[in-house]
Scaffold this active site. Structure first.
Site, PDB file in Angstrom:
ATOM      1  N   SER A   1     -27.439 -33.204  35.029  1.00  0.00           N
ATOM      2  CA  SER A   1     -27.306 -32.043  36.956  1.00  0.00           C
ATOM      3  C   SER A   1     -28.267 -31.772  37.074  1.00  0.00           C
ATOM      4  O   SER A   1     -29.438 -30.629  35.742  1.00  0.00           O
ATOM      5  CB  SER A   1     -25.926 -30.988  36.512  1.00  0.00           C
ATOM      6  OG  SER A   1     -26.991 -30.592  37.548  1.00  0.00           O
TER       7      SER A   1
ATOM      8  N   TYR B   1     -23.629 -23.409  32.761  1.00  0.00           N
ATOM      9  CA  TYR B   1     -22.700 -24.588  33.275  1.00  0.00           C
ATOM     10  C   TYR B   1     -24.055 -25.673  33.523  1.00  0.00           C
ATOM     11  O   TYR B   1     -24.809 -26.512  32.677  1.00  0.00           O
ATOM     12  CB  TYR B   1     -22.783 -25.246  35.065  1.00  0.00           C
ATOM     13  CG  TYR B   1     -22.485 -26.487  35.429  1.00  0.00           C
ATOM     14  CD1 TYR B   1     -22.019 -27.504  35.170  1.00  0.00           C
ATOM     15  CD2 TYR B   1     -23.894 -26.997  36.655  1.00  0.00           C
ATOM     16  CE1 TYR B   1     -21.882 -28.981  35.921  1.00  0.00           C
ATOM     17  CE2 TYR B   1     -23.303 -28.426  37.066  1.00  0.00           C
ATOM     18  CZ  TYR B   1     -22.512 -28.824  36.333  1.00  0.00           C
ATOM     19  OH  TYR B   1     -22.899 -30.290  37.077  1.00  0.00           O
TER      20      TYR B   1
ATOM     21  N   LYS C   1     -25.471 -28.079  30.355  1.00  0.00           N
ATOM     22  CA  LYS C   1     -25.305 -29.697  30.679  1.00  0.00           C
ATOM     23  C   LYS C   1     -27.389 -29.694  30.747  1.00  0.00           C
ATOM     24  O   LYS C   1     -27.567 -31.479  30.745  1.00  0.00           O
ATOM     25  CB  LYS C   1     -25.905 -29.792  32.535  1.00  0.00           C
ATOM     26  CG  LYS C   1     -24.746 -29.748  33.219  1.00  0.00           C
ATOM     27  CD  LYS C   1     -23.534 -31.090  32.641  1.00  0.00           C
ATOM     28  CE  LYS C   1     -22.339 -31.605  33.689  1.00  0.00           C
ATOM     29  NZ  LYS C   1     -21.493 -32.584  32.896  1.00  0.00           N
TER      30      LYS C   1
END
Ligand SMILES: NC(=O)c1ccc[n+]([C@@H]2O[C@H](COP(=O)([O-])OP(=O)(O)OC[C@H]3O[C@@H](n4cnc5c(N)ncnc54)[C@H](O)[C@@H]3O)[C@@H](O)[C@H]2O)c1
Length: 254
Positions: free
Chosen positions: A146, A159, A163
């Site tokens: 991401s 997150y 990632k």
């Protein structure tokens, strides 16, 4: 690379796409099928509609209900691909999730869930397919990261950690498996206009704030990413490995 090679360069290749009942994963399946690949879909949700769409466009596809964070399901996925189509050439590991939360409110259970869905699934799926790729002397592993890892987007510490982990995994594995003709590359995706069934996607509310920060002021669409997936999957892309390609309209000039 000739244009025809980009258009139909995956004829008779077999591609597994995880998390492909909706969103980006569905677009990846359809784009790879268009380039000639036979598709195996793994999702915890029903993906029959994606199989039907591929078949009605003249392609070949099967779907299985699999939880990629479960070792047995990951093994079944690899077996399904080889039983149906005889080989595994491409894995697009698309399963992932985000969960926006201020750091101090992230519970340990949330942290572990984000690691499980973004990283445990990656570990298990790649371990399950690698033997078939090594046997073929050919493989294309494509992972999904991401652009929040470059932007340092707030409320996504768990997150972004996962990632960034995807990128570390991609680089390290690339160094290990290049000798077998297997490449491993990541795509860092910007906020994408994926259509969720209940329209609860973050994209509809946040996109108006994000677009002005991009160099190209239009939403990142699943087909934009699917074209990069198809490019990385080609035999002709065999010299590209261990890389992360940022696809986000230039929001992060990485
Ligand atoms: N959509 C975005 O804006 C965006 C931005 C950056 C990165 N990404 C990344 O792109 C990938 C796809 O994103 P998306 O928005 O299309 O996702 P999505 O939430 O729309 O779809 C994810 C799919 O994965 C499936 N899934 C979830 N857990 C699973 C599991 N354990 N096993 C099997 N299937 C499972 C879900 O059922 C769903 O079909 C993810 O890795 C995501 O982190 C997306």
């Amino acid at each position: 690379m000739k244009i025809e090679e980009f258009e139909r360069g995956l004829s008779d290749r077999v591609a597994i796409v995880t998390g492909a009942a909706i969103g980006n994963g569905r677009a990846f399946c359809e784009r790879l099928a268009e380039a000639g690949a036979k598709i195996v879909i793994a999702d915890i949700a029903d993906a029959t509609h994606v199989v039907d769409a591929i078949r009605s466009a003249g392609g070949e596809a099967v779907a299985i209900r699999a939880d990629c964070s479960n070792p047995d399901d990951a093994a079944t996925l690899a077996k399904t691909a080889t039983d149906h189509f005889g080989r595994i050439d491409i894995l697009v590991h698309n399963v992932g999730m985000y969960d926006e939360e201020p750091f101090e409110l992230i519970t340990f259970a949330q942290w572990k869930k984000v690691m499980e869905v973004n990283l445990d699934t990656l570990f298990l799926t790649v371990q399950a397919v690698l033997p078939a790729m090594k046997e073929n002397g050919f493989g294309r592993i494509i992972t999904l990261s991401s652009n929040t890892v470059w932007l340092g987007t707030p409320y996504l510490a768990h997150y972004a950690a996962a990632k960034m982990g995807v990128i570390g995994f991609t680089r390290s594995l690339a160094a290990e498996v290049g000798r077998y003709g297997i490449t491993v590359n990541a795509i860092s995706v910007g906020l994408t206009a994926t259509q969720k069934p209940d329209d609860s996607g973050r994209s509809s509310t946040i996109l108006p704030h994000i677009l002005p920060q991009q160099a190209v002021h239009r939403a990142d669409e699943p087909h934009d990413i699917a074209n990069v997936v198809a490019f990385l999957a080609l035999p002709a892309s065999g010299i590209i490995t261990g890389q992360t390609i940022n696809v986000d309209g230039g929001a992060a000039r990485h």
